[in-house]
Motif scaffolding. Structure first.
Motif, PDB file in Angstrom:
ATOM      1  N   SER A 191       3.270  -8.399 -13.651  1.00 22.31           N
ATOM      2  CA  SER A 191       4.596  -8.879 -14.054  1.00 22.31           C
ATOM      3  C   SER A 191       5.465  -9.144 -12.819  1.00 22.31           C
ATOM      4  N   PRO A 192       6.372 -10.113 -12.919  1.00 24.95           N
ATOM      5  CA  PRO A 192       7.284 -10.369 -11.802  1.00 24.95           C
ATOM      6  C   PRO A 192       8.090  -9.134 -11.395  1.00 24.95           C
ATOM      7  N   ASP A 193       8.471  -8.290 -12.364  1.00 24.64           N
ATOM      8  CA  ASP A 193       9.234  -7.078 -12.029  1.00 24.64           C
ATOM      9  C   ASP A 193       8.409  -6.119 -11.172  1.00 24.64           C
ATOM     10  N   VAL A 194       7.140  -5.933 -11.528  1.00 24.52           N
ATOM     11  CA  VAL A 194       6.256  -5.073 -10.732  1.00 24.52           C
ATOM     12  C   VAL A 194       6.049  -5.691  -9.354  1.00 24.52           C
ATOM     13  N   ALA A 195       5.843  -6.992  -9.297  1.00 20.97           N
ATOM     14  CA  ALA A 195       5.641  -7.672  -8.014  1.00 20.97           C
ATOM     15  C   ALA A 195       6.875  -7.547  -7.126  1.00 20.97           C
ATOM     16  N   THR A 196       8.060  -7.575  -7.717  1.00 16.26           N
ATOM     17  CA  THR A 196       9.302  -7.409  -6.954  1.00 16.26           C
ATOM     18  C   THR A 196       9.356  -6.017  -6.324  1.00 16.26           C
ATOM     19  N   GLU A 197       8.963  -5.002  -7.090  1.00 14.91           N
ATOM     20  CA  GLU A 197       8.886  -3.639  -6.547  1.00 14.91           C
ATOM     21  C   GLU A 197       7.851  -3.572  -5.422  1.00 14.91           C
ATOM     22  N   PHE A 198       6.744  -4.268  -5.596  1.00 12.12           N
ATOM     23  CA  PHE A 198       5.711  -4.301  -4.553  1.00 12.12           C
ATOM     24  C   PHE A 198       6.224  -4.971  -3.282  1.00 12.12           C
ATOM     25  N   ALA A 199       7.054  -6.012  -3.426  1.00 10.41           N
ATOM     26  CA  ALA A 199       7.626  -6.665  -2.247  1.00 10.41           C
ATOM     27  C   ALA A 199       8.489  -5.682  -1.460  1.00 10.41           C
ATOM     28  N   ALA A 200       9.231  -4.836  -2.172  1.00 13.44           N
ATOM     29  CA  ALA A 200      10.024  -3.804  -1.492  1.00 13.44           C
ATOM     30  C   ALA A 200       9.114  -2.834  -0.753  1.00 13.44           C
ATOM     31  N   LEU A 242       0.831  -1.199   0.000  1.00 11.78           N
ATOM     32  CA  LEU A 242       0.000   0.000   0.000  1.00 11.78           C
ATOM     33  C   LEU A 242       0.871   1.257   0.000  1.00 11.78           C
ATOM     34  N   ARG A 243       0.456   2.221  -0.824  1.00 11.31           N
ATOM     35  CA  ARG A 243       1.009   3.576  -0.799  1.00 11.31           C
ATOM     36  C   ARG A 243      -0.182   4.497  -0.747  1.00 11.31           C
ATOM     37  N   ASP A 244      -0.234   5.298   0.285  1.00 12.82           N
ATOM     38  CA  ASP A 244      -1.379   6.191   0.488  1.00 12.82           C
ATOM     39  C   ASP A 244      -2.693   5.418   0.475  1.00 12.82           C
ATOM     40  N   GLY A 245      -2.665   4.219   1.062  1.00  5.40           N
ATOM     41  CA  GLY A 245      -3.864   3.413   1.202  1.00  5.40           C
ATOM     42  C   GLY A 245      -4.305   2.661  -0.040  1.00  5.40           C
ATOM     43  N   VAL A 246      -3.477   2.678  -1.101  1.00  7.87           N
ATOM     44  CA  VAL A 246      -3.865   2.074  -2.381  1.00  7.87           C
ATOM     45  C   VAL A 246      -2.794   1.086  -2.853  1.00  7.87           C
ATOM     46  N   ILE A 247      -3.245  -0.034  -3.421  1.00  3.08           N
ATOM     47  CA  ILE A 247      -2.354  -0.950  -4.129  1.00  3.08           C
ATOM     48  C   ILE A 247      -2.451  -0.572  -5.606  1.00  3.08           C
ATOM     49  N   ALA A 248      -1.343  -0.185  -6.208  1.00  3.86           N
ATOM     50  CA  ALA A 248      -1.361   0.338  -7.576  1.00  3.86           C
ATOM     51  C   ALA A 248      -1.888  -0.676  -8.586  1.00  3.86           C
ATOM     52  N   THR A 249      -1.515  -1.930  -8.428  1.00  3.50           N
ATOM     53  CA  THR A 249      -1.939  -2.977  -9.348  1.00  3.50           C
ATOM     54  C   THR A 249      -2.303  -4.206  -8.531  1.00  3.50           C
ATOM     55  N   THR A 250      -3.459  -4.768  -8.796  1.00  3.64           N
ATOM     56  CA  THR A 250      -3.890  -5.973  -8.081  1.00  3.64           C
ATOM     57  C   THR A 250      -3.909  -7.149  -9.045  1.00  3.64           C
ATOM     58  N   GLY A 251      -4.030  -8.339  -8.479  1.00  6.42           N
ATOM     59  CA  GLY A 251      -4.141  -9.546  -9.292  1.00  6.42           C
ATOM     60  C   GLY A 251      -3.028 -10.535  -9.023  1.00  6.42           C
ATOM     61  N   LYS A 252      -2.979 -11.532  -9.852  1.00  7.66           N
ATOM     62  CA  LYS A 252      -2.008 -12.628  -9.736  1.00  7.66           C
ATOM     63  C   LYS A 252      -0.720 -12.282 -10.472  1.00  7.66           C
ATOM     64  N   VAL A 253       0.380 -12.835  -9.970  1.00 11.63           N
ATOM     65  CA  VAL A 253       1.693 -12.639 -10.589  1.00 11.63           C
ATOM     66  C   VAL A 253       1.925 -13.756 -11.601  1.00 11.63           C
ATOM     67  N   GLY A 254       2.451 -13.378 -12.754  1.00 11.71           N
ATOM     68  CA  GLY A 254       2.774 -14.363 -13.783  1.00 11.71           C
ATOM     69  C   GLY A 254       3.416 -13.716 -14.979  1.00 11.71           C
ATOM     70  N   GLU A 255       3.729 -14.538 -15.958  1.00 10.34           N
ATOM     71  CA  GLU A 255       4.467 -14.092 -17.144  1.00 10.34           C
ATOM     72  C   GLU A 255       3.582 -13.714 -18.317  1.00 10.34           C
ATOM     73  N   THR A 256       2.286 -14.025 -18.269  1.00  9.07           N
ATOM     74  CA  THR A 256       1.442 -13.798 -19.441  1.00  9.07           C
ATOM     75  C   THR A 256       0.622 -12.520 -19.305  1.00  9.07           C
ATOM     76  N   ALA A 257       0.059 -12.102 -20.437  1.00  8.01           N
ATOM     77  CA  ALA A 257      -0.744 -10.881 -20.483  1.00  8.01           C
ATOM     78  C   ALA A 257      -1.892 -10.968 -19.485  1.00  8.01           C
ATOM     79  N   GLY A 258      -2.201  -9.826 -18.873  1.00 14.38           N
ATOM     80  CA  GLY A 258      -3.298  -9.762 -17.921  1.00 14.38           C
ATOM     81  C   GLY A 258      -2.891 -10.089 -16.492  1.00 14.38           C
ATOM     82  N   LEU A 259      -1.642 -10.490 -16.294  1.00 14.75           N
ATOM     83  CA  LEU A 259      -1.137 -10.793 -14.953  1.00 14.75           C
ATOM     84  C   LEU A 259      -0.167  -9.699 -14.520  1.00 14.75           C
TER      85      LEU A 259
END
Length: 166
Positions: A68-77, A49-66
């Motif tokens: 991306s692992p890179d975004v999820a890695t930033e979210f883990a930080a 959460l940043r300012d009470g919001v998750i910028a992108t929600t959903g499942k992590v994966g390599e295909t369209a509509g998921l």
């Protein structure tokens, strides 16, 4: 008044491109964000959460509509930043932390995704950058079907408090 060690942690966090929120994200259930028990402090699971919001929600994966692992890695930080904010709120001074002992990371992922550990590296690298060698920890990275608020990632940690020998 905070210690020099606290100020060093804040400075390294800022150098990494993050600012510590004044308050950790509000609990979304009947629990507290962090709790000291003897020489250990446990955080509840923290979402990206940043300012009470998750910028992108959903499942992590390599295909369209998921997510991306890179975004999820930033979210883990970001989850780690929120865990640090929870520690700050509980302790008042991050200089009281002797080391980060354990990180548990959860990744809501597509069934075919198996790189959970790389996603959780986002939190691990940030903790080492911010706390130095005291940020090196044990860890579990777990793939799950879903997380609260449809978050792609969640992090919890355990920290060891500095105990004066005297």
């Amino acid at each position: 008044m905070t210690s020099r060690r606290h100020q060093d942690v804040i400075h390294r966090l800022q150098a990494a491109g993050y600012s510590l929120p004044d308050m950790p994200p509000a609990a979304i259930g009947a629990y507290t964000a962090a709790l000291a028990a003897g020489p250990l402090v446990f955080t509840s699971g923290q979402l990206p959460l940043r300012d009470g919001v998750i910028a992108t929600t959903g499942k992590v994966g390599e295909t369209a509509g998921l997510v991306s692992p890179d975004v999820a890695t930033e979210f883990a930080a970001q989850c780690a930043v929120n865990a640090i904010a929870a520690l700050q709120r509980e302790l008042g001074d991050l200089g009281r932390i002797d080391r980060i002992v354990k990180v548990t990371g959860f990744v809501a992922s597509d069934p075919g995704f198996t790189e959970h550990s790389k996603v959780i590296d986002g939190a691990s690298f940030l903790l080492k950058e911010v706390f130095g060698e005291a940020g090196v920890h044990t860890r579990s990275a777990i793939g799950v079907a879903a997380l609260p608020k449809d978050s792609p990632v969640e992090i919890e940690l355990v920290a060891l408090l500095h105990v004066d020998a005297g």
